[in-house]
Scaffold this motif. Structure first.
Motif, PDB file in Angstrom:
ATOM      1  N   GLN A 266      34.916  47.131  46.101  1.00 29.42           N
ATOM      2  CA  GLN A 266      34.756  46.095  47.131  1.00 29.42           C
ATOM      3  C   GLN A 266      34.584  44.717  46.496  1.00 29.42           C
ATOM      4  O   GLN A 266      35.204  43.730  46.919  1.00 29.42           O
ATOM      5  CB  GLN A 266      33.551  46.427  48.008  1.00 29.42           C
ATOM      6  CG  GLN A 266      33.746  47.649  48.894  1.00 29.42           C
ATOM      7  CD  GLN A 266      32.458  48.067  49.585  1.00 29.42           C
ATOM      8  OE1 GLN A 266      31.408  47.447  49.397  1.00 29.42           O
ATOM      9  NE2 GLN A 266      32.538  49.124  50.385  1.00 29.42           N
ATOM     10  N   ARG A 267      33.727  44.631  45.489  1.00 27.48           N
ATOM     11  CA  ARG A 267      33.484  43.349  44.836  1.00 27.48           C
ATOM     12  C   ARG A 267      34.727  42.869  44.091  1.00 27.48           C
ATOM     13  O   ARG A 267      35.049  41.666  44.095  1.00 27.48           O
ATOM     14  CB  ARG A 267      32.306  43.465  43.878  1.00 27.48           C
ATOM     15  CG  ARG A 267      30.969  43.605  44.571  1.00 27.48           C
ATOM     16  CD  ARG A 267      29.840  43.545  43.573  1.00 27.48           C
ATOM     17  NE  ARG A 267      28.547  43.674  44.240  1.00 27.48           N
ATOM     18  CZ  ARG A 267      27.373  43.655  43.595  1.00 27.48           C
ATOM     19  NH1 ARG A 267      27.358  43.511  42.271  1.00 27.48           N
ATOM     20  NH2 ARG A 267      26.244  43.771  44.261  1.00 27.48           N
ATOM     21  N   ARG A 268      35.414  43.793  43.435  1.00 20.27           N
ATOM     22  CA  ARG A 268      36.613  43.398  42.700  1.00 20.27           C
ATOM     23  C   ARG A 268      37.667  42.829  43.650  1.00 20.27           C
ATOM     24  O   ARG A 268      38.270  41.786  43.381  1.00 20.27           O
ATOM     25  CB  ARG A 268      37.174  44.614  41.958  1.00 20.27           C
ATOM     26  CG  ARG A 268      38.306  44.275  40.989  1.00 20.27           C
ATOM     27  CD  ARG A 268      38.808  45.535  40.314  1.00 20.27           C
ATOM     28  NE  ARG A 268      39.499  46.374  41.287  1.00 20.27           N
ATOM     29  CZ  ARG A 268      40.775  46.214  41.667  1.00 20.27           C
ATOM     30  NH1 ARG A 268      41.494  45.211  41.158  1.00 20.27           N
ATOM     31  NH2 ARG A 268      41.333  47.017  42.539  1.00 20.27           N
ATOM     32  N   THR A 269      37.857  43.520  44.789  1.00 17.07           N
ATOM     33  CA  THR A 269      38.829  43.047  45.775  1.00 17.07           C
ATOM     34  C   THR A 269      38.429  41.676  46.318  1.00 17.07           C
ATOM     35  O   THR A 269      39.263  40.766  46.475  1.00 17.07           O
ATOM     36  CB  THR A 269      38.937  44.060  46.926  1.00 17.07           C
ATOM     37  OG1 THR A 269      39.321  45.335  46.394  1.00 17.07           O
ATOM     38  CG2 THR A 269      39.955  43.610  47.952  1.00 17.07           C
ATOM     39  N   ALA A 270      37.113  41.517  46.624  1.00 18.96           N
ATOM     40  CA  ALA A 270      36.626  40.247  47.165  1.00 18.96           C
ATOM     41  C   ALA A 270      36.813  39.114  46.160  1.00 18.96           C
ATOM     42  O   ALA A 270      37.277  38.013  46.499  1.00 18.96           O
ATOM     43  CB  ALA A 270      35.161  40.388  47.553  1.00 18.96           C
ATOM     44  N   ILE A 271      36.481  39.376  44.902  1.00 18.59           N
ATOM     45  CA  ILE A 271      36.585  38.327  43.881  1.00 18.59           C
ATOM     46  C   ILE A 271      38.040  37.927  43.657  1.00 18.59           C
ATOM     47  O   ILE A 271      38.359  36.737  43.491  1.00 18.59           O
ATOM     48  CB  ILE A 271      35.929  38.810  42.573  1.00 18.59           C
ATOM     49  CG1 ILE A 271      34.407  38.881  42.750  1.00 18.59           C
ATOM     50  CG2 ILE A 271      36.281  37.888  41.411  1.00 18.59           C
ATOM     51  CD1 ILE A 271      33.669  39.470  41.570  1.00 18.59           C
ATOM     52  N   ILE A 272      38.949  38.915  43.664  1.00 12.95           N
ATOM     53  CA  ILE A 272      40.369  38.597  43.498  1.00 12.95           C
ATOM     54  C   ILE A 272      40.859  37.699  44.647  1.00 12.95           C
ATOM     55  O   ILE A 272      41.595  36.710  44.438  1.00 12.95           O
ATOM     56  CB  ILE A 272      41.194  39.894  43.429  1.00 12.95           C
ATOM     57  CG1 ILE A 272      40.915  40.627  42.110  1.00 12.95           C
ATOM     58  CG2 ILE A 272      42.685  39.583  43.546  1.00 12.95           C
ATOM     59  CD1 ILE A 272      41.582  41.984  41.998  1.00 12.95           C
ATOM     60  N   GLY A 273      40.418  38.042  45.876  1.00 12.64           N
ATOM     61  CA  GLY A 273      40.795  37.222  47.030  1.00 12.64           C
ATOM     62  C   GLY A 273      40.260  35.810  46.933  1.00 12.64           C
ATOM     63  O   GLY A 273      40.989  34.817  47.160  1.00 12.64           O
ATOM     64  N   TYR A 274      38.975  35.708  46.566  1.00 11.55           N
ATOM     65  CA  TYR A 274      38.373  34.373  46.420  1.00 11.55           C
ATOM     66  C   TYR A 274      39.056  33.598  45.295  1.00 11.55           C
ATOM     67  O   TYR A 274      39.297  32.370  45.398  1.00 11.55           O
ATOM     68  CB  TYR A 274      36.882  34.490  46.117  1.00 11.55           C
ATOM     69  CG  TYR A 274      36.062  35.070  47.260  1.00 11.55           C
ATOM     70  CD1 TYR A 274      36.368  34.753  48.578  1.00 11.55           C
ATOM     71  CD2 TYR A 274      34.984  35.921  47.009  1.00 11.55           C
ATOM     72  CE1 TYR A 274      35.625  35.280  49.622  1.00 11.55           C
ATOM     73  CE2 TYR A 274      34.230  36.440  48.045  1.00 11.55           C
ATOM     74  CZ  TYR A 274      34.557  36.125  49.345  1.00 11.55           C
ATOM     75  OH  TYR A 274      33.824  36.646  50.372  1.00 11.55           O
ATOM     76  N   ALA A 275      39.378  34.295  44.220  1.00 13.70           N
ATOM     77  CA  ALA A 275      39.985  33.619  43.065  1.00 13.70           C
ATOM     78  C   ALA A 275      41.338  33.005  43.439  1.00 13.70           C
ATOM     79  O   ALA A 275      41.688  31.899  42.971  1.00 13.70           O
ATOM     80  CB  ALA A 275      40.154  34.615  41.919  1.00 13.70           C
ATOM     81  N   GLY A 276      42.125  33.708  44.288  1.00 17.44           N
ATOM     82  CA  GLY A 276      43.417  33.170  44.706  1.00 17.44           C
ATOM     83  C   GLY A 276      43.263  31.883  45.497  1.00 17.44           C
ATOM     84  O   GLY A 276      43.975  30.884  45.249  1.00 17.44           O
ATOM     85  N   GLU A 277      42.317  31.889  46.411  1.00 16.24           N
ATOM     86  CA  GLU A 277      42.099  30.681  47.228  1.00 16.24           C
ATOM     87  C   GLU A 277      41.545  29.550  46.380  1.00 16.24           C
ATOM     88  O   GLU A 277      41.962  28.377  46.508  1.00 16.24           O
ATOM     89  CB  GLU A 277      41.141  31.004  48.371  1.00 16.24           C
ATOM     90  CG  GLU A 277      41.700  31.970  49.407  1.00 16.24           C
ATOM     91  CD  GLU A 277      40.758  32.135  50.583  1.00 16.24           C
ATOM     92  OE1 GLU A 277      40.542  31.138  51.308  1.00 16.24           O
ATOM     93  OE2 GLU A 277      40.219  33.249  50.749  1.00 16.24           O
ATOM     94  N   ILE A 278      40.595  29.872  45.518  1.00 14.28           N
ATOM     95  CA  ILE A 278      39.990  28.845  44.667  1.00 14.28           C
ATOM     96  C   ILE A 278      41.036  28.240  43.748  1.00 14.28           C
ATOM     97  O   ILE A 278      41.115  27.006  43.554  1.00 14.28           O
ATOM     98  CB  ILE A 278      38.821  29.431  43.857  1.00 14.28           C
ATOM     99  CG1 ILE A 278      37.645  29.770  44.792  1.00 14.28           C
ATOM    100  CG2 ILE A 278      38.363  28.476  42.766  1.00 14.28           C
ATOM    101  CD1 ILE A 278      36.522  30.536  44.124  1.00 14.28           C
ATOM    102  N   GLY A 279      41.899  29.091  43.176  1.00 13.91           N
ATOM    103  CA  GLY A 279      42.925  28.594  42.271  1.00 13.91           C
ATOM    104  C   GLY A 279      43.894  27.643  42.957  1.00 13.91           C
ATOM    105  O   GLY A 279      44.289  26.605  42.383  1.00 13.91           O
ATOM    106  N   ALA A 280      44.245  27.992  44.188  1.00 12.37           N
ATOM    107  CA  ALA A 280      45.173  27.122  44.930  1.00 12.37           C
ATOM    108  C   ALA A 280      44.535  25.763  45.198  1.00 12.37           C
ATOM    109  O   ALA A 280      45.186  24.706  45.063  1.00 12.37           O
ATOM    110  CB  ALA A 280      45.559  27.798  46.237  1.00 12.37           C
TER     111      ALA A 280
END
Length: 341
Positions: A266-280
Motif C-alpha cells: 500500500q505504501r509503495r503504491t501510494a509513494i509511487i503515485g505521489y512521486a509522479g505528481e510531485i515530479g510533474a
C-alpha cells in the motif's frame, strides 16, 4: 500361614524364592537331640549332688529338701520359659522381617519389571538371621535401583513437559496421555519410551523453530523497512524474543507478516503515485535538481514519515500551483501569441 508351614515355598517373579521351615512349640519341647542337653543335665545333677551334701551337713530333713527342690525346679522352669519366650519372640520378629522383605521385594520387582540381577535361592535354607540379612541386602539393591530409575524418569518427564509447554500443548490435549504421569512402571523399557518421546518433542520443536525463524526474519525486515510506530503485543514478544513454539504463535506470526506485506505494498503504491505528481509539478516549477535530491535523500524507504512527507510536498506544490495559476496562464498566453505571430 505360608511362613508357618514348614513345607511352604514362596515363588516370586524372576527366580526369587523363599522357603521357611519353623517348628511348632510342641516340636521344640519334644526335641532332645541338642548337644547342650547333656551339659544342662550334668550341671543339674552336679547341683543336686552338691545340695545333698550340704543338706546332710546341715541336717535338713526330707520334707524341707523336697520343698527346696520343688522351689529350685520352679525357678529353673521360670528361667527356661522366659528364655524360650524371648527366643520365640525373636524368631517371630525375624519371620515378620523376612515376610515384609519378601513382600517389598515382590513390589519392587513389579515396579522394576525387568530386574533380574539378584536372587534369594541360595538363602532359602539359611537360618533366619542370615536370611533376614540377605533379604535386607537384596531389598536395598532394589530400592537403590528404584531411586535411580525414578530419578531418571522424573528428569525425562520434566524435559518432555517443558517442551510440550513450549509447543503449546495443554495438559491432556495434543500430547500422548501415556506420558501425562510417570506411573508405576519403572522398567528400562519405560525409560526408553520417555527418551524417544523427548527426542520426538525436541524434533518437532526444532522444526517449528525453523519455521518461526523464517517468519521472524521476514517480520524484522519488513519492520525495519516500514519503520512501524504502533507496536502490538505480538510485535513486542517478537522483538523481545519471548515467543513460544505453539501452532497458534506460528499462525499469528505468519498473519502479522502478511499484514506488513500488505502495508508495504500500500505504501509503495501510494509513494509511487505521489512521486509522479510531485515530479510533474517540480518540472513545471523548474525546481532545481539540488533541491529535488535533498528531498529524496531525506525521505527514502517506506516509513510512514516518507508517505507523510510526500503528501505535504504535493499539497505545497498544489498550493503554489493555485497561487501562480493566473501568472502562469498569462505567461503561457504570451508565449502562444508569439508563436502565432
Amino acid at each position: 500361614q505360608d511362613l508357618m508351614d514348614k513345607n511352604a515355598t514362596l515363588d516370586w517373579p524372576y527366580g526369587i524364592q523363599a522357603m521357611e521351615s519353623t517348628e511348632s512349640a510342641e516340636d521344640e519341647e519334644e526335641c532332645v537331640s541338642h548337644p547342650h542337653h547333656d551339659l544342662v543335665r550334668d550341671v543339674a545333677e552336679a547341683a543336686v549332688q552338691e545340695l545333698g551334701k550340704l543338706w546332710d551337713e546341715l541336717g535338713v530333713d526330707g520334707k524341707h529338701r523336697e520343698e527346696q527342690l520343688n522351689t529350685l525346679l520352679s525357678d529353673i522352669e521360670q528361667v527356661y520359659r522366659r528364655r524360650v519366650q524371648n527366643q520365640r519372640q525373636a524368631r517371630f520378629k525375624l519371620q515378620e522381617e523376612i515376610s515384609n522383605s519378601l513382600n517389598n521385594i515382590k513390589k519392587l520387582t513389579f515396579l522394576l519389571r525387568d530386574h533380574t540381577t539378584v536372587t534369594t535361592n541360595k538363602h532359602a535354607e539359611a537360618p533366619l538371621k542370615q536370611r533376614a540379612k540377605a533379604l535386607h541386602k537384596i531389598e536395598g539393591l532394589l530400592e537403590e535401583e528404584k531411586r535411580e530409575r525414578l530419578a531418571t524418569l522424573t528428569d525425562l518427564h520434566g524435559q518432555l513437559h517443558e517442551v510440550w509447554a513450549q509447543l503449546g500443548y495443554a495438559r491432556g490435549s495434543g500430547s500422548d496421555e501415556r506420558f501425562e504421569e510417570i506411573g508405576e512402571d519403572l522398567s528400562t523399557n519405560r525409560i526408553e519410551q520417555y527418551r524417544e518421546q523427548v527426542v520426538l518433542a525436541n524434533t518437532e520443536k526444532a522444526q517449528r523453530a525453523e519455521e518461526i525463524s523464517r517468519s521472524v526474519a521476514s517480520f524484522l525486515a519488513l519492520w525495519t523497512e516500514l519503520r512501524i510506530e504502533e507496536i502490538t503485543e505480538l510485535d513486542q514478544a517478537i522483538l523481545n524474543n519471548t515467543m513460544d513454539y505453539s501452532v497458534e504463535m506460528r499462525q499469528a506470526l505468519e498473519k502479522r507478516v502478511k499484514q506488513l506485506e500488505q502495508l508495504k505494498e500500500q505504501r509503495r503504491t501510494a509513494i509511487i503515485g505521489y512521486a509522479g505528481e510531485i515530479g510533474a509539478l517540480w518540472n513545471r516549477f523548474q525546481v532545481p535538481f539540488e533541491e529535488r535530491n535533498t528531498f529524496l535523500a531525506r525521505y527514502e524507504g517506506l516509513g510512514s514519515e516518507v508517505v507523510e512527507a510526500c503528501v505535504n510536498e504535493l499539497q505545497r506544490l498544489k498550493s503554489m500551483l493555485q497561487a501562480r495559476l493566473k501568472e502562469m496562464i498569462i505567461c503561457e498566453r504570451r508565449i502562444l501569441i508569439e508563436q502565432w505571430n
